[in-house]
Design a protein around this motif. Structure first.
Motif, PDB file in Angstrom:
ATOM      1  N   ALA A  16      11.450   8.376  12.670  1.00 20.47           N
ATOM      2  CA  ALA A  16      10.811   9.662  12.959  1.00 20.47           C
ATOM      3  C   ALA A  16       9.355   9.663  12.520  1.00 20.47           C
ATOM      4  O   ALA A  16       8.470  10.186  13.225  1.00 20.47           O
ATOM      5  CB  ALA A  16      11.578  10.785  12.266  1.00 20.47           C
ATOM      6  N   LEU A  17       9.059   9.079  11.364  1.00 20.50           N
ATOM      7  CA  LEU A  17       7.677   9.010  10.897  1.00 20.50           C
ATOM      8  C   LEU A  17       6.834   8.125  11.812  1.00 20.50           C
ATOM      9  O   LEU A  17       5.670   8.429  12.099  1.00 20.50           O
ATOM     10  CB  LEU A  17       7.634   8.501   9.461  1.00 20.50           C
TER      11      LEU A  17
ATOM     12  N   CYS B 270      -3.196   5.410   8.112  1.00 22.67           N
ATOM     13  CA  CYS B 270      -3.074   4.816   9.442  1.00 22.67           C
ATOM     14  C   CYS B 270      -4.442   4.644  10.097  1.00 22.67           C
ATOM     15  O   CYS B 270      -4.719   3.606  10.707  1.00 22.67           O
ATOM     16  CB  CYS B 270      -2.178   5.680  10.326  1.00 22.67           C
ATOM     17  N   ALA B 271      -5.292   5.649   9.959  1.00 20.82           N
ATOM     18  CA  ALA B 271      -6.621   5.570  10.572  1.00 20.82           C
ATOM     19  C   ALA B 271      -7.457   4.479   9.924  1.00 20.82           C
ATOM     20  O   ALA B 271      -8.160   3.718  10.617  1.00 20.82           O
ATOM     21  CB  ALA B 271      -7.325   6.921  10.452  1.00 20.82           C
ATOM     22  N   ALA B 272      -7.391   4.373   8.597  1.00 20.95           N
ATOM     23  CA  ALA B 272      -8.153   3.333   7.903  1.00 20.95           C
ATOM     24  C   ALA B 272      -7.659   1.944   8.288  1.00 20.95           C
ATOM     25  O   ALA B 272      -8.464   1.014   8.481  1.00 20.95           O
ATOM     26  CB  ALA B 272      -8.041   3.533   6.393  1.00 20.95           C
TER      27      ALA B 272
ATOM     28  N   LEU C 114       0.108  10.020   5.534  1.00 20.49           N
ATOM     29  CA  LEU C 114       0.110   8.840   6.401  1.00 20.49           C
ATOM     30  C   LEU C 114      -1.054   8.775   7.393  1.00 20.49           C
ATOM     31  O   LEU C 114      -1.594   7.686   7.632  1.00 20.49           O
ATOM     32  CB  LEU C 114       1.443   8.742   7.141  1.00 20.49           C
ATOM     33  N   PRO C 115      -1.487   9.897   8.028  1.00 18.64           N
ATOM     34  CA  PRO C 115      -2.549   9.770   9.026  1.00 18.64           C
ATOM     35  C   PRO C 115      -3.834   9.130   8.498  1.00 18.64           C
ATOM     36  O   PRO C 115      -4.459   8.319   9.191  1.00 18.64           O
ATOM     37  CB  PRO C 115      -2.789  11.227   9.463  1.00 18.64           C
TER      38      PRO C 115
ATOM     39  N   ALA D 275       0.843  -1.194   0.000  1.00 23.44           N
ATOM     40  CA  ALA D 275       0.000   0.000   0.000  1.00 23.44           C
ATOM     41  C   ALA D 275       0.882   1.249   0.000  1.00 23.44           C
ATOM     42  O   ALA D 275       2.104   1.178  -0.030  1.00 23.44           O
ATOM     43  CB  ALA D 275      -0.930  -0.014   1.208  1.00 23.44           C
ATOM     44  N   GLY D 276       0.216   2.412   0.038  1.00 20.30           N
ATOM     45  CA  GLY D 276       0.930   3.686   0.074  1.00 20.30           C
ATOM     46  C   GLY D 276       0.932   4.364  -1.269  1.00 20.30           C
ATOM     47  O   GLY D 276      -0.116   4.691  -1.818  1.00 20.30           O
TER      48      GLY D 276
END
Length: 275
Positions: free
Chosen positions: A164-165, A130-132, A126-127, A64-65
């Motif tokens: 860091a991410l 990440c939430a999904a 990313l947020p 993904a991404g």
């Protein structure tokens, strides 16, 4: 230490997923890494049954991404792909949904400052992913890639960047792909600080070609320039208890059959882990 999982990337086009699963089970592999091609080949309920019948876990779903598409239609298609991969990872109880940031070439521009802009865009995107993923109980693993892949795959290139991410985004972990990160001078300190965020270790040997105009390639675990036994000891000492996955691409089989390459990987891993 857990057993070795095998990624489906090792199978060339036309090599049936069921045959690959049989090869993995016969070799004593602990699990498999699944690709988009695998998920397109077999419906999720049937795939879950096939895995259960063979006692194979799913170490990863790939990938993904890819947050940097400059083309709006392509970006929207990626959103749908990401959602489908999250669902597959949830249904298959995958250990990690591999997450790749995307390359500069995806932007469709060649402007000074694009690298910094791309890295900010990945951070900003990313947020939502990440939430999904969190809503479906899926763990994201951000893959760090060698800087040579900046144009084509990812602008997240060092383990310190990934660390860091992960610190900035709740629920985000990172992947150690040895092929991409064996050289990273911060490998040991990052593992010492952030081992709880490490979701998957992808293993392969790294072959350095004699021709300086050629790039390194993946090779069997017992070959190449990486001290895999020492790396496994470091990971164990750092407290890593997650899956290990062998990742070799079909074009890197060097004449070996898929079944033989899988069997060799499982045997090499057992020997290296015991060294």
């Amino acid at each position: 230490m857990t057993g070795l999982s095998i990624n489906y990337y090792i199978a060339p086009p036309g090599y049936a997923l069921e045959r690959f699963l049989d090869d993995c089970a016969a070799a004593g592999a602990a699990g498999v890494g699944l690709t988009e091609r695998a998920l397109e080949e077999v419906a999720l309920p049937d795939l879950k049954r096939m895995l259960d019948e063979r006692g194979l876990a799913v170490s990863s779903v790939n990938s993904a991404g890819f947050f940097l598409w400059g083309d709006a239609a392509r970006a929207q298609r990626q959103v749908a792909i990401n959602a489908a991969l999250i669902e597959a990872a949830a249904v298959l109880c995958a250990g990690t949904l591999v997450t790749i940031g995307g390359g500069l070439g995806d932007l469709g521009t060649e402007r000074t400052g694009d690298l910094a802009r791309a890295r900010r865009a990945v951070d900003a995107a990313l947020p939502e992913l990440c939430a999904a993923a969190e809503a479906r109980g899926v763990r994201l693993g951000l893959e760090t890639m060698h800087p040579i892949r900046i144009p084509t795959k990812s602008t997240v290139n060092t383990l310190t960047q990934a660390e860091a991410l992960c610190a900035a985004h709740s629920g985000l972990g990172f992947i150690l792909d040895v092929f991409h990160s064996w050289w990273d001078p911060d490998l040991e300190p990052v593992l010492a600080r952030s081992i709880a965020r490490l979701t998957l270790v992808q293993l392969s040997g790294v072959a350095q070609p004699r021709d300086p105009t050629l790039l390194p390639t993946r090779c069997p675990l017992s070959q190449g320039c990486v001290d895999t036994a020492e790396l496994l000891r470091l990971l164990a000492q750092s407290g890593y208890g997650g899956p290990y996955e062998f990742e070799l691409f079909a074009h890197e089989l060097a004449g070996a059959s898929v079944a033989d390459a899988i069997r060799r990987a499982v045997d090499d891993f057992a020997a290296l882990a015991a060294a």
